[in-house]
Design a protein around this motif. Structure first.
Motif, PDB file in Angstrom:
ATOM      1  N   GLU A   4       0.809  -1.218   0.000  1.00  0.00           N
ATOM      2  CA  GLU A   4       0.000   0.000   0.000  1.00  0.00           C
ATOM      3  C   GLU A   4       0.846   1.273   0.000  1.00  0.00           C
ATOM      4  OE1 GLU A   4      -3.114  -1.742   3.052  1.00  0.00           O
ATOM      5  OE2 GLU A   4      -3.881   0.079   2.100  1.00  0.00           O
ATOM      6  N   VAL A   7       1.148   2.824  -3.463  1.00  0.00           N
ATOM      7  CA  VAL A   7      -0.080   3.100  -4.205  1.00  0.00           C
ATOM      8  C   VAL A   7      -0.195   4.606  -4.452  1.00  0.00           C
ATOM      9  CG1 VAL A   7      -2.606   3.129  -4.025  1.00  0.00           C
ATOM     10  CG2 VAL A   7      -1.333   1.070  -3.376  1.00  0.00           C
ATOM     11  N   LYS A   9      -2.169   7.481  -4.284  1.00  0.00           N
ATOM     12  CA  LYS A   9      -3.415   7.786  -3.583  1.00  0.00           C
ATOM     13  C   LYS A   9      -3.950   9.126  -4.071  1.00  0.00           C
ATOM     14  CE  LYS A   9      -2.048   4.858   0.190  1.00  0.00           C
ATOM     15  NZ  LYS A   9      -0.584   4.740  -0.042  1.00  0.00           N
TER      16      LYS A   9
ATOM     17  N   THR B  94      -1.489   3.099 -10.826  1.00  0.00           N
ATOM     18  CA  THR B  94      -1.930   3.053  -9.430  1.00  0.00           C
ATOM     19  C   THR B  94      -0.899   2.404  -8.516  1.00  0.00           C
ATOM     20  OG1 THR B  94      -4.202   2.796 -10.220  1.00  0.00           O
ATOM     21  CG2 THR B  94      -3.793   2.303  -7.889  1.00  0.00           C
ATOM     22  N   TYR B 229      -8.497   1.125  -4.535  1.00  0.00           N
ATOM     23  CA  TYR B 229      -7.396   2.005  -4.970  1.00  0.00           C
ATOM     24  C   TYR B 229      -7.421   2.191  -6.485  1.00  0.00           C
ATOM     25  CZ  TYR B 229      -4.910   1.941  -0.433  1.00  0.00           C
ATOM     26  OH  TYR B 229      -4.543   2.105   0.869  1.00  0.00           O
ATOM     27  N   ASP B 232     -10.321   4.421  -7.504  1.00  0.00           N
ATOM     28  CA  ASP B 232     -10.066   5.832  -7.201  1.00  0.00           C
ATOM     29  C   ASP B 232      -9.230   6.485  -8.306  1.00  0.00           C
ATOM     30  OD1 ASP B 232     -11.515   5.721  -4.891  1.00  0.00           O
ATOM     31  OD2 ASP B 232      -9.791   5.742  -3.529  1.00  0.00           O
TER      32      ASP B 232
END
Lengths: 349, 349
Positions: A4, A7, A9, B94, B229, B232
């Protein structure tokens, strides 16, 4: 470490609601109230779906040529994408790679800062004047690019073409994007300027004046070198973005100039009489050259009117943002839909 | 300074030729020779195009739910896009934001390095073995992500699922993408592993086994956090990528399990007998679990066979790249098309 951490965001764009319930009056996403040109209905009935097993034409030539033909430009000056959002996103990625900020107004299409954030592009939002007009000189300084929605959304206000041209003259070293999603409802297009300015990209869409929001077709005009750079990035992202029925139905939809003129003039006519009726009810708004009116009322909060309309099955758009949170953006529907709206507003005010 | 200095310059992916001439046998882009499921033809005839004036459902729920239903996963573990290229491009953007290189084979889908270059993602191409197999240990070191096409393209070779799982076990801190464009022609899908590994994205497509290349539909499975994710970023790029007919026809196409099984078994059957016939002609190839065969001949150059086939109206794919420039990638067409191909090859060899 977790996956994560790497990622990307983001705070995504929130599109206007697309409610699945029936029998509402939907005036929240600036769609056209009239159907696409009649040839679309005829063509889809006899479409041979066996061909869907093959990839579409990556050069999109049937659609590109139809657009080029309608606007009387050469095909190598036309780019197409999955709605003008796709075209604009590709343009941001292709052209805005400077360390200097890209400039656009603080109140404008709310996707511009989302794309800038997505692609880590520095940007600076320049405040509109109190009357929602643009001061052209604000765009004369050093920058990494300029984006002007014209007419602007959600305000509906047009920047005169001579001001666009002055902004172009002062920005020969960056790409200037003029986003003309609403140009066909009374604005003056910058398209003729692509001959003079090789750094100008003019973006338009089938979603408003062409009644094809559901098909996702956007397009852009520019110097052939600019279009080639944009196409190279597009081909590096997805070779086949436009599917077979979209290419064919899009080409048919744009070829009917009479239907286009008739329906956009109907929308303009409805808009002008709704302006009068809203004024009589005390609403305040800048003059709109689009298929929506961005209005507020001195006696009732935007939030309250929005909620009351919604409870009656009428959906308009409200942005919970500084400076514009009292405003409602009301799309122009059919005359009947607007009559219902006006009746409701009379009761609310 | 010129605006051209800040253009993102790329070497775009070159898609397989989509010739506009008729009466050719097109075996160059791994399309399915059979039409989409019959419900697609029925539905398009009665499709109400008036609805095209409205935006499509941005959540794509009719299509997402149909895919979730077919694969028996929950809808929040499904992502859809404009072909698997769109899905993969979004996933690169991403998930691959590390300074460490993303790993994929040197011979694989030729879009991976294009996306990495487009998004300035560091990457390292790991040589396949001479027999086109993957050594799993090559993917155990530190990296910014892993991409495995399985079965691989253009080789057709499958990596056993237990090796995929070992690669996942050694890479819990990065996202691992398994690109299963060809999985339905005999491979074993990694889909069940999404329950165990929240960093696994499994990507599939309607372009091959679903006979819908012309509609541009790709999809992916993953843990709901991973999918969130990805969504988004997608919503930050283009809220409405899938148009109205695509959502509805896609949902119909995937719902017919019998037709899917029948047509993919026909393709597999044709492939197996073509393998025998190519072997009899002296062609050499690794075993294929896809809808294509990647073959070379010891006595005739790939370039020569390619050109000769082309002169007969049969188009296959050849990559002018190191290690594979002698090979031809031959898509599996109908039995009749493959008979014509074999007859031509008999004359050429």
């Amino acid at each position: 470490m977790s996956w994560e951490e790497n990622v990307r965001k983001v705070v995504p764009y929130t599109p206007g609601e697309q409610p699945k319930i029936q029998n509402i009056i939907k005036l929240n996403t600036n769609e056209n109230p009239y159907p696409p040109a009649p040839a679309v209905a005829e063509a889809i009935k006899i479409m041979d779906v066996d061909r869907f097993k093959k990839y579409p034409d990556p050069s999109c030539s049937v659609l590109v040529d139809a657009i080029a033909d309608f606007y009387n430009v050469s095909s190598d000056r036309v780019f197409v994408g999955v709605g003008s959002d796709d075209v604009l996103a590709m343009a941001f990625l292709t052209f805005f790679n400077s360390d200097k900020p890209v400039l656009f107004p603080d109140i404008t299409y709310s996707f511009y800062d989302v794309w800038a954030n997505l692609y880590r592009i520095p940007f600076k939002q320049i405040p509109l004047n109190e009357d929602f007009t643009i001061t052209k000189e604000d765009y004369f300084g050093e920058n990494g690019g300029v984006v002007i929605a014209n007419p602007n959304a959600p305000t509906g206000v047009e920047l005169p073409l001579k001001d666009i041209e002055e902004i172009l003259q002062k920005n020969r070293d960056v790409v200037v994007i003029v986003d003309e999603a609403y140009i066909d409802f009374g604005g003056e297009s910058a398209l003729p300027l692509i001959d003079k300015y090789d750094n100008l990209l003019v973006v338009q869409t089938f979603s408003k004046s062409r009644s094809m929001a559901g098909m996702r077709i956007g397009y852009a005009f520019g110097n052939e070198k600019l279009i080639k750079y944009l196409s190279d990035v597009k081909y590096s992202f997805n070779s086949y973005t436009m599917n077979t029925p979209t290419l064919e139905l899009g080409a048919l939809a744009i070829s009917n100039r009479d239907y286009f003129d008739k329906t956009r003039n109907m929308v303009i006519g409805t808009r002008e009489r709704v302006k009068k009726e809203l004024k009589e009810l005390g609403f305040e708004f800048a003059d709109s050259k689009t298929n929506f009116i961005f209005a507020k009322h001195p006696d009732k909060s935007g939030k309250e009117i929005f909620a009351n309309l919604r409870s009656r099955g009428i959906i308009v758009r409200r942005f919970d943002l500084p400076r514009i949170d009292e405003y409602l953006r009301i799309s122009i529907g059919t005359d009947e839909e607007m009559d219902t709206l006006i009746r409701a507003l009379k009761e609310i005010i």
